[in-house]
Design a protein around this motif. Sequence first.
Motif, mmCIF file in Angstrom:
data_model
loop_
_atom_site.group_PDB
_atom_site.id
_atom_site.type_symbol
_atom_site.label_atom_id
_atom_site.label_comp_id
_atom_site.label_asym_id
_atom_site.label_seq_id
_atom_site.Cartn_x
_atom_site.Cartn_y
_atom_site.Cartn_z
ATOM 1 N N ILE A 1 38.449 34.638 38.889
ATOM 2 C CA ILE A 1 37.356 35.260 38.035
ATOM 3 C C ILE A 1 37.948 35.338 36.871
ATOM 4 O O ILE A 1 39.089 35.960 36.596
ATOM 5 C CB ILE A 1 37.198 36.769 38.786
ATOM 6 N N TYR A 2 37.328 34.885 35.769
ATOM 7 C CA TYR A 2 37.642 35.194 34.312
ATOM 8 C C TYR A 2 37.060 36.351 33.911
ATOM 9 O O TYR A 2 35.761 36.427 34.089
ATOM 10 C CB TYR A 2 37.274 33.566 33.652
ATOM 11 N N ASP A 3 37.656 36.784 33.029
ATOM 12 C CA ASP A 3 37.021 37.844 31.857
ATOM 13 C C ASP A 3 36.588 39.178 32.826
ATOM 14 O O ASP A 3 35.775 39.746 32.484
ATOM 15 C CB ASP A 3 35.810 37.094 31.131
ATOM 16 N N LEU A 4 37.425 39.511 33.831
ATOM 17 C CA LEU A 4 37.215 40.556 34.419
ATOM 18 C C LEU A 4 37.667 41.833 33.573
ATOM 19 O O LEU A 4 38.721 41.739 33.256
ATOM 20 C CB LEU A 4 37.899 40.551 35.880
ATOM 21 N N PRO A 5 36.698 42.595 33.456
ATOM 22 C CA PRO A 5 37.119 44.021 32.570
ATOM 23 C C PRO A 5 38.232 44.328 33.273
ATOM 24 O O PRO A 5 38.282 44.883 34.355
ATOM 25 C CB PRO A 5 35.750 44.714 32.650
ATOM 26 N N ASP A 6 39.292 44.945 32.359
ATOM 27 C CA ASP A 6 40.382 45.486 32.686
ATOM 28 C C ASP A 6 40.286 47.027 32.837
ATOM 29 O O ASP A 6 40.588 47.613 31.851
ATOM 30 C CB ASP A 6 41.518 45.253 31.501
ATOM 31 N N GLN A 7 39.429 47.243 33.887
ATOM 32 C CA GLN A 7 39.603 48.820 34.149
ATOM 33 C C GLN A 7 39.913 49.059 35.675
ATOM 34 O O GLN A 7 39.515 48.268 36.678
ATOM 35 C CB GLN A 7 38.047 49.018 34.260
ATOM 36 N N PRO A 8 40.046 50.397 35.991
ATOM 37 C CA PRO A 8 40.544 50.994 37.289
ATOM 38 C C PRO A 8 39.303 50.519 38.230
ATOM 39 O O PRO A 8 38.068 50.774 37.802
ATOM 40 C CB PRO A 8 40.540 52.286 37.147
ATOM 41 N N GLY A 9 39.608 49.904 39.330
ATOM 42 C CA GLY A 9 38.441 49.920 40.396
ATOM 43 C C GLY A 9 37.904 48.623 40.554
ATOM 44 O O GLY A 9 37.335 48.164 41.784
ATOM 45 N N GLU B 1 42.163 38.089 34.371
ATOM 46 C CA GLU B 1 42.010 37.008 35.302
ATOM 47 C C GLU B 1 42.708 37.149 36.571
ATOM 48 O O GLU B 1 43.665 37.409 36.853
ATOM 49 C CB GLU B 1 42.583 35.740 34.615
ATOM 50 N N LEU B 2 41.585 37.256 37.573
ATOM 51 C CA LEU B 2 42.069 37.450 38.852
ATOM 52 C C LEU B 2 41.715 36.014 39.909
ATOM 53 O O LEU B 2 40.927 35.524 39.981
ATOM 54 C CB LEU B 2 41.121 38.501 39.429
ATOM 55 N N SER B 3 43.026 35.743 40.530
ATOM 56 C CA SER B 3 42.923 34.664 41.187
ATOM 57 C C SER B 3 43.164 34.919 42.752
ATOM 58 O O SER B 3 44.312 35.503 42.830
ATOM 59 C CB SER B 3 43.707 33.424 40.897
ATOM 60 N N PHE B 4 42.633 34.603 43.711
ATOM 61 C CA PHE B 4 43.083 34.653 45.155
ATOM 62 C C PHE B 4 42.719 33.530 45.914
ATOM 63 O O PHE B 4 41.903 32.827 45.706
ATOM 64 C CB PHE B 4 42.696 35.835 45.606
ATOM 65 N N VAL C 1 30.941 40.493 41.252
ATOM 66 C CA VAL C 1 31.120 40.328 39.905
ATOM 67 C C VAL C 1 30.016 40.705 38.853
ATOM 68 O O VAL C 1 30.104 41.057 37.812
ATOM 69 C CB VAL C 1 31.868 38.885 39.660
ATOM 70 N N ARG C 2 28.810 40.033 39.463
ATOM 71 C CA ARG C 2 27.585 40.062 38.368
ATOM 72 C C ARG C 2 27.271 41.874 38.319
ATOM 73 O O ARG C 2 26.942 41.976 37.119
ATOM 74 C CB ARG C 2 26.761 39.500 39.243
ATOM 75 N N GLU C 3 27.733 42.400 39.149
ATOM 76 C CA GLU C 3 27.544 43.849 39.245
ATOM 77 C C GLU C 3 28.460 44.357 37.999
ATOM 78 O O GLU C 3 28.079 45.538 37.408
ATOM 79 C CB GLU C 3 27.779 44.797 40.550
ATOM 80 N N ILE C 4 29.558 44.055 38.298
ATOM 81 C CA ILE C 4 30.592 44.638 37.374
ATOM 82 C C ILE C 4 30.449 44.188 35.864
ATOM 83 O O ILE C 4 30.238 45.143 34.921
ATOM 84 C CB ILE C 4 31.925 44.059 37.873
ATOM 85 N N ASP C 5 30.279 42.897 35.646
ATOM 86 C CA ASP C 5 29.890 42.500 34.234
ATOM 87 C C ASP C 5 29.148 41.189 34.257
ATOM 88 O O ASP C 5 29.919 40.267 34.779
ATOM 89 C CB ASP C 5 31.245 42.549 33.647
ATOM 90 N N PRO C 6 28.125 40.880 34.019
ATOM 91 C CA PRO C 6 27.525 39.525 34.169
ATOM 92 C C PRO C 6 28.338 38.536 33.213
ATOM 93 O O PRO C 6 28.100 37.289 33.357
ATOM 94 C CB PRO C 6 26.021 39.664 33.585
ATOM 95 N N CYS D 1 31.094 38.060 33.470
ATOM 96 C CA CYS D 1 32.571 37.015 34.211
ATOM 97 C C CYS D 1 32.005 35.824 34.512
ATOM 98 O O CYS D 1 30.941 35.591 34.943
ATOM 99 C CB CYS D 1 33.029 38.107 35.352
ATOM 100 N N ARG D 2 33.063 35.002 34.758
ATOM 101 C CA ARG D 2 32.608 33.703 35.408
ATOM 102 C C ARG D 2 33.662 33.420 36.812
ATOM 103 O O ARG D 2 34.819 34.021 36.682
ATOM 104 C CB ARG D 2 33.494 32.619 34.430
ATOM 105 N N VAL D 3 33.017 33.055 37.687
ATOM 106 C CA VAL D 3 33.757 32.782 38.885
ATOM 107 C C VAL D 3 33.758 31.270 39.259
ATOM 108 O O VAL D 3 32.648 30.722 38.973
ATOM 109 C CB VAL D 3 32.869 33.575 40.042
#
Length: 631
Positions: free
Chosen positions: A493-501, A531-534, A552-557, A559-561
């Motif tokens: 996941i690219y550009d995931l907002p850096d926030q708790p949760g 950036e989160l990879s798993f 991810v769409r709910e968190i922030d449209p 972001c790219r997956v």
Amino acid sequence: MGVVVQKFGGSSVKDAESVMEAARKAIRAKHAGNSVIVVVSAQGSTTDDLIAKAAEITSEPSAREMDMLLATGEQISIALTAMAIQELGERAVSFTGPQVGIVTDSTHRKARIKKIDTQRLCEALDSGHIVVLAGFQGIDEQGDISTLGRGGSDTTAVAVAAAVKLAGYEVECEIYTDVDGVYTTDPRIVPDARKMDAISYDEMLEMASMGAGVMHSRSIEFAKKFDVPLMVRNAKSDAVGTWIMPEAPWMSEIPACGVALAADESRLLLEGVPDRPGVSHRIFAALADANIAVDMIAQSVGIGGKATIGFTVLNTELDRTKKILGPIVGELGATLNETGKVSKVSVVGAGMRAISGVAERMFQALAAEGVNLKMITTGDIKISVLVEEDGAAESAVIEPGPAEPIKKAHLESKKAVRGRRALRAVHAAFALAQPRKGAGAQPAAHGEFKPRLVPLVLPAKTEREAAIARLAGMEDVLVSGVQLNNEQSRITIYDLPDQPGNCSKVFNAVATGGILVDMIVQNQSGPAKAELSFTVPRADLTRALKRTQDVVREIDPGCRVVGDGDISVLFVLGVGMRTHTGVAKTMFGALAAKGINIAMINTSEVCVGVVVERARGEEALACLTEAFKLG
Ligand code: ASP
Ligand code: MG
């Protein structure tokens, strides 16, 4: 015949009364039919006092002379302990490290043990003496006195036990200290931490390296390498302590046995690193050559041919690290950012190899506390997250004024405020205060955890004895196996907002689909973006991708997956892989030499994992097998 090695730390021989108590314990073990070796540290604060004395003379004492000075502390203890045993009517003889041939390399103040000649020691045992041996010291090949580094008496004790075992005796080692054993976490921070009855070598290694503080990591490496059963117990009581032992089958039922906090590290971010073979090697080889141990390494996939590598070093190594990397970073056209003091919270458990759901539970607990995760890495039996400390409103001020001891206590309570909070939350989330098998009682219900189809990493099967026989020095790093896993795929996941949760949401979505997540790496990728990879099993990639995209769409449209089915995961397993700086260097170097690009890196105490392109997986396996001479 059985040999018991009993080690008494500085606080357990601090005065005459404690010395007598230690002597009584040794005599009791002897009367129970054992041969007894007692290893002692310097009394109380002796070593600190000696360091202070040197500081009155010079700010830069020579390392050789420091060892000459520091070794005297233990010499006092052995003489007194031998006298105490004699006073109580038993035969005893004291020896310094050099007297029994504890040969080390010449790295004064942090020497490593090369070999121990057990002849004199065994003769003394066989003639019925209790042997009292100085911890922490040895002699190098030039005949100069050396010391093993602060806290080194544990290492002496286990190394001597190992040497005696190699000489054909049956052996057990007891580490006497001022606590009852190993706890599920630091009881000073979490008062309901529970004492464990048993913990595996690997679990203890992960805990110790993260500041669990009970024992020196190097001593546990010796225990694991030479299979020395070890017990940590209280010098002031007869209570049974905690066994540190080979992994037992029941341990695989316990997803998390403990949590640990390390609060003395700084995080560094290398951004804009060209994503091509050899770059990681350049960076980590330079640090290894300077003997800087890199703790957590997280390399993310990167976009447009540029990767970000996040890693941590001890605060005390920060300046040196920056100085060494400066020119290299310039050459690579990358930037090095210091992102401040961090706390590392880790959950450890051998059961994680075969049970999933641990990461979700951890992230959920942290999200509920509003804790933001700056970096995540996983090993086969641990998950670590970094929590930012700098800027924590409560953490800053060092007030002038109060006298020394008060000031210390005050600082201690203000340190790692967020880390402590995170630690408490994770300890509670895994119900570690409750009795369970291996910690007070019956197995707790772990109903919410699901078995993995394939354990993440299988414990190394390579013949230990053959591997040990190839070691030049007893304390050399032991790499016992390399494994290739071709059944994984990766989601980034690219550009995931850096926030708790956010991590919690992602893993919750994946887990509710019954999909097992193995390796996780989260790194910072830009200001306020992560950036989160798993990795997930290849068969589940499509489903996992869909679930990830939805959440991810709910968190922030924005972001790219991206899903990638063409990966191989390689694991190098062993002992001493982090206390010896060279393993990552050899590993990255071997891959670089073949032009194999590393897309993801994960490190732990007992395992280094990398992700490479699938097409090169077999080749990578072959080159690592050769690099570590495992063929
Ligand atoms: N006396 C040494 C120290 O204080 C070794 C030890 O205690 O294990 O570091
Ligand atoms: Mg000490």
